[in-house]
Scaffold this motif. Structure first.
Motif, PDB file in Angstrom:
ATOM      1  N   ASN A 299     -17.523 -46.307   6.326  1.00 38.39           N
ATOM      2  CA  ASN A 299     -17.264 -46.180   7.672  1.00 38.39           C
ATOM      3  C   ASN A 299     -18.456 -45.335   8.216  1.00 38.39           C
ATOM      4  OD1 ASN A 299     -16.566 -43.356   6.775  1.00 38.39           O
ATOM      5  ND2 ASN A 299     -14.627 -43.172   7.489  1.00 38.39           N
ATOM      6  N   ASP A 300     -19.515 -44.735   7.451  1.00 36.67           N
ATOM      7  CA  ASP A 300     -20.564 -44.408   7.902  1.00 36.67           C
ATOM      8  C   ASP A 300     -21.550 -45.216   8.115  1.00 36.67           C
ATOM      9  OD1 ASP A 300     -23.312 -42.947   7.898  1.00 36.67           O
ATOM     10  OD2 ASP A 300     -22.099 -41.066   7.605  1.00 36.67           O
ATOM     11  N   ILE A 301     -22.284 -45.362   9.213  1.00 42.11           N
ATOM     12  CA  ILE A 301     -23.188 -46.339   9.503  1.00 42.11           C
ATOM     13  C   ILE A 301     -24.341 -46.388   8.498  1.00 42.11           C
ATOM     14  CG2 ILE A 301     -24.943 -45.302  11.067  1.00 42.11           C
ATOM     15  CD1 ILE A 301     -23.011 -48.598  12.156  1.00 42.11           C
ATOM     16  N   ARG A 302     -24.832 -45.281   8.004  1.00 41.97           N
ATOM     17  CA  ARG A 302     -25.808 -45.123   7.122  1.00 41.97           C
ATOM     18  C   ARG A 302     -25.504 -45.925   5.764  1.00 41.97           C
ATOM     19  NH1 ARG A 302     -26.333 -38.964   8.223  1.00 41.97           N
ATOM     20  NH2 ARG A 302     -23.883 -39.310   8.456  1.00 41.97           N
TER      21      ARG A 302
ATOM     22  N   ASN B 232     -29.496 -41.431  16.366  1.00 44.65           N
ATOM     23  CA  ASN B 232     -30.204 -41.477  15.161  1.00 44.65           C
ATOM     24  C   ASN B 232     -30.387 -42.955  14.738  1.00 44.65           C
ATOM     25  OD1 ASN B 232     -30.351 -38.504  14.504  1.00 44.65           O
ATOM     26  ND2 ASN B 232     -28.137 -38.934  14.622  1.00 44.65           N
TER      27      ASN B 232
ATOM     28  N   ALA C 286     -24.860 -39.650  21.097  1.00 45.56           N
ATOM     29  CA  ALA C 286     -23.959 -39.300  19.758  1.00 45.56           C
ATOM     30  C   ALA C 286     -24.627 -39.667  18.374  1.00 45.56           C
ATOM     31  CB  ALA C 286     -22.606 -39.789  19.979  1.00 45.56           C
ATOM     32  N   GLY C 287     -23.828 -39.646  17.233  1.00 49.35           N
ATOM     33  CA  GLY C 287     -24.308 -39.715  15.781  1.00 49.35           C
ATOM     34  C   GLY C 287     -25.145 -40.821  15.710  1.00 49.35           C
ATOM     35  N   ILE C 288     -24.453 -42.090  16.048  1.00 49.47           N
ATOM     36  CA  ILE C 288     -25.196 -43.420  15.624  1.00 49.47           C
ATOM     37  C   ILE C 288     -26.533 -43.716  17.058  1.00 49.47           C
ATOM     38  CG2 ILE C 288     -24.962 -45.927  15.929  1.00 49.47           C
ATOM     39  CD1 ILE C 288     -22.332 -45.197  14.605  1.00 49.47           C
TER      40      ILE C 288
ATOM     41  N   GLY D 132     -20.595 -42.992  17.928  1.00 48.05           N
ATOM     42  CA  GLY D 132     -20.661 -42.231  16.872  1.00 48.05           C
ATOM     43  C   GLY D 132     -19.561 -42.598  15.806  1.00 48.05           C
ATOM     44  N   GLY D 133     -18.613 -41.570  15.324  1.00 45.98           N
ATOM     45  CA  GLY D 133     -17.564 -41.878  14.579  1.00 45.98           C
ATOM     46  C   GLY D 133     -16.636 -42.557  15.656  1.00 45.98           C
ATOM     47  N   SER D 134     -16.458 -42.262  17.003  1.00 43.01           N
ATOM     48  CA  SER D 134     -15.657 -42.929  17.967  1.00 43.01           C
ATOM     49  C   SER D 134     -16.704 -43.447  18.694  1.00 43.01           C
ATOM     50  CB  SER D 134     -14.808 -42.332  18.744  1.00 43.01           C
ATOM     51  OG  SER D 134     -13.972 -41.368  18.007  1.00 43.01           O
TER      52      SER D 134
HETATM   53  P1  ADP Z   1     -17.959 -38.056  16.486  1.00 39.38           P
HETATM   54  O1  ADP Z   1     -17.608 -39.106  17.101  1.00 39.38           O
HETATM   55  O2  ADP Z   1     -16.914 -37.868  15.167  1.00 39.38           O
HETATM   56  O3  ADP Z   1     -18.194 -36.764  17.003  1.00 39.38           O
HETATM   57  P2  ADP Z   1     -20.738 -38.302  15.583  1.00 39.38           P
HETATM   58  O4  ADP Z   1     -21.221 -38.473  17.102  1.00 39.38           O
HETATM   59  O5  ADP Z   1     -21.176 -36.946  14.995  1.00 39.38           O
HETATM   60  O6  ADP Z   1     -19.234 -38.390  15.335  1.00 39.38           O
HETATM   61  O7  ADP Z   1     -21.233 -39.648  14.945  1.00 39.38           O
HETATM   62  C1  ADP Z   1     -21.097 -39.382  13.516  1.00 39.38           C
HETATM   63  C2  ADP Z   1     -21.443 -40.930  12.926  1.00 39.38           C
HETATM   64  O8  ADP Z   1     -22.972 -40.929  13.220  1.00 39.38           O
HETATM   65  C3  ADP Z   1     -21.608 -41.094  11.437  1.00 39.38           C
HETATM   66  O9  ADP Z   1     -20.442 -41.750  11.151  1.00 39.38           O
HETATM   67  C4  ADP Z   1     -22.548 -41.856  10.868  1.00 39.38           C
HETATM   68  O10 ADP Z   1     -22.372 -43.336  11.238  1.00 39.38           O
HETATM   69  C5  ADP Z   1     -23.579 -41.667  12.225  1.00 39.38           C
HETATM   70  N1  ADP Z   1     -24.946 -40.898  12.018  1.00 39.38           N
HETATM   71  C6  ADP Z   1     -24.792 -39.490  11.815  1.00 39.38           C
HETATM   72  N2  ADP Z   1     -26.288 -39.161  11.561  1.00 39.38           N
HETATM   73  C7  ADP Z   1     -26.786 -40.102  11.677  1.00 39.38           C
HETATM   74  C8  ADP Z   1     -28.301 -40.548  11.158  1.00 39.38           C
HETATM   75  N3  ADP Z   1     -29.284 -39.548  10.749  1.00 39.38           N
HETATM   76  N4  ADP Z   1     -28.535 -41.862  11.039  1.00 39.38           N
HETATM   77  C9  ADP Z   1     -27.706 -42.805  11.428  1.00 39.38           C
HETATM   78  N5  ADP Z   1     -26.486 -42.687  11.515  1.00 39.38           N
HETATM   79  C10 ADP Z   1     -26.057 -41.349  11.707  1.00 39.38           C
END
Ligand code: ADP
Length: 395
Positions: free
Chosen positions: A276-279, A329, A324-326, A204-206
């Motif tokens: 810094n956003d993977i998208r 998704n 987590a986010g990455i 994710g972010g981390s």
């Molecule tokens: P944190 O570690 O800050 O809690 P997250 O688990 O929410 O973060 O992850 C955030 C990251 O996930 C974003 O920076 C982005 O790179 C990635 N992300 C979020 N949604 C998507 C998506 N739909 N498709 C691809 N990557 C995503």
């Protein structure tokens, strides 16, 4: 029993309210605010939103507030957030500059706003308390080790949820029970044979990778601080410690400037040249931007390096989990990580991988010996469960 779990950022407040009744657990409410300028007001607004949504009638209905706290000197597990515990968190502010200070400030504000409600923190280091000593030890002089220079590991709530949930999905309720009871009995809940061996990738972010043997963490890629291990969104990940002194001397940077560069302008952002956003990185890579492609390659390479380490330590694995986010998704990153592992018994199903976004599902091919799972993160539930346990024990 109703437990509020508050996620505190320097300019954000997110929350989930859980109700525990008759052996069941229910998410009653979730919400949040970004770009918060007035934190006391944001706490008021959170409590008002809970009342408006019917999740509570009065604030006295909140039995406790739980926080996913990061690290404190000499404190681990789930504990009441007393003044000495907050002081122990303050002592490690330098290790988690983006996390500890906003948590300490936010917790103090909650304590002032809700003086009769007990506040608890579940430290992110807690899941690794039973990892082998060799996995946590840095080869530093003993005095450094005594000062706390060791691989603590983080993302404990997330990986603990994966330990339990993956065991349930793999038909191992015995292992799920051991994972659930870990902070109660130190991993002594009996389990059947054979062993259940899982690697969990929180991307994710981390980001971090953890090996899990029968529901118990055997190590984590994050080290003494959340700046280590895999590259993060704008934080560096693993780096030779001598690079710091070299750059400070040759570029004339102060320690503060060097640390700021490592915490705010490194990781995927440093590699890609600003994103810094993977998208965003993936769309630039698709347009042919070489630095963006390199950022993806480094993330994938580092994830595989840690997965490989735990694969060996666990003597092969039953499941690889993405969360987590990455992780939840991003088919491209999952595909990159799972490439060329057929000799280790791991085969991704391309169509399942492509369609898996944000929901619990299997993405490995039917003939894959290793199951590959996507499991949405649920860290707040882990915090709420541990807080409930503390309240039950005190009753
Ligand atoms: P944190 O570690 O800050 O809690 P997250 O688990 O929410 O973060 O992850 C955030 C990251 O996930 C974003 O920076 C982005 O790179 C990635 N992300 C979020 N949604 C998507 C998506 N739909 N498709 C691809 N990557 C995503």
């Amino acid at each position: 029993m109703r437990i509020l779990v508050a996620n505190l950022g320097s300019t954000s407040l997110k929350w989930r309210l859980f109700r525990f009744a008759d052996g069941g657990e229910e998410l009653l409410h979730k919400g949040g605010f970004e770009r918060v300028a007035d934190y006391p007001r944001a706490i008021d607004d959170c409590l008002a939103a809970l009342r408006r949504g019917g999740a509570i009638e009065t604030e006295a209905d909140v039995d406790a507030v739980g926080f996913k706290t990061i690290i404190a000197r000499g404190v681990d597990g789930c504990v009441r957030l007393t003044d000495p515990v907050l002081a122990a968190m303050e002592a490690y502010n330098g290790l988690a500059p983006a996390h500890n200070p906003p948590y300490i400030t936010g917790i103090r504000l909650f304590a002032r706003r809700m003086p009769r409600t007990p506040l608890f923190g579940l430290f992110e280091t807690a899941f690794y308390q039973w990892a082998p000593e060799a996995a946590k030890r840095y080869a530093v002089p003993d005095d450094w080790h005594q000062r706390g220079v060791r691989r603590w590991g983080f993302h404990g709530a997330s990986h603990k949820y994966i330990a339990e949930r993956s065991a349930q999905l793999l038909g191992r309720d015995d292992v799920a029970r051991r994972a659930r009871n870990l902070y109660l009995d130190g991993g002594t809940t009996p389990v059947r044979t054979p062993d259940l061996r899982v690697i969990s990738c929180h991307l994710g972010g981390s980001s971090s990778v953890t090996g899990i043997l029968n529901g118990v963490g055997v190590g984590n890629s994050l080290g003494m601080s959340p700046q280590s291990g895999l590259p993060h969104n704008n934080r560096v990940g693993d780096l030779d410690p001598f690079a710091l002194g070299y750059v400070m001397r040759s570029a004339g940077l102060s320690l503060d400037q060097a640390e700021t560069a490592l915490c705010q302008a490194s990781g995927l952002m440093g590699l890609s040249g600003g994103d810094n956003d993977i998208r965003d990185i993936e769309s630039r890579a698709a347009e042919g931007n070489a630095r963006a492609r390199l950022a993806l390659d480094v993330l994938i390479h580092e994830a595989r390096r840690w997965i490989g380490g735990y694969y060996l330590q666990l003597n092969a694995i039953d499941a690889l989990v993405f969360t987590a986010g990455i992780g939840e998704n991003d088919p491209l990153v999952r595909d990159g990580i799972c490439r060329n592992l057929d000799q280790l018994g791991l085969l991704l199903d391309p169509a399942l991988n492509q369609s898996a976004r944000g929901r619990e599902t299997v993405i490995s091919a039917p003939e894959s010996r290793v199951r590959v799972l996507v499991i949405p993160a649920n860290e707040e539930l882990v915090v709420a469960r541990e807080v409930k346990r503390q309240l039950d024990a005190a009753a």
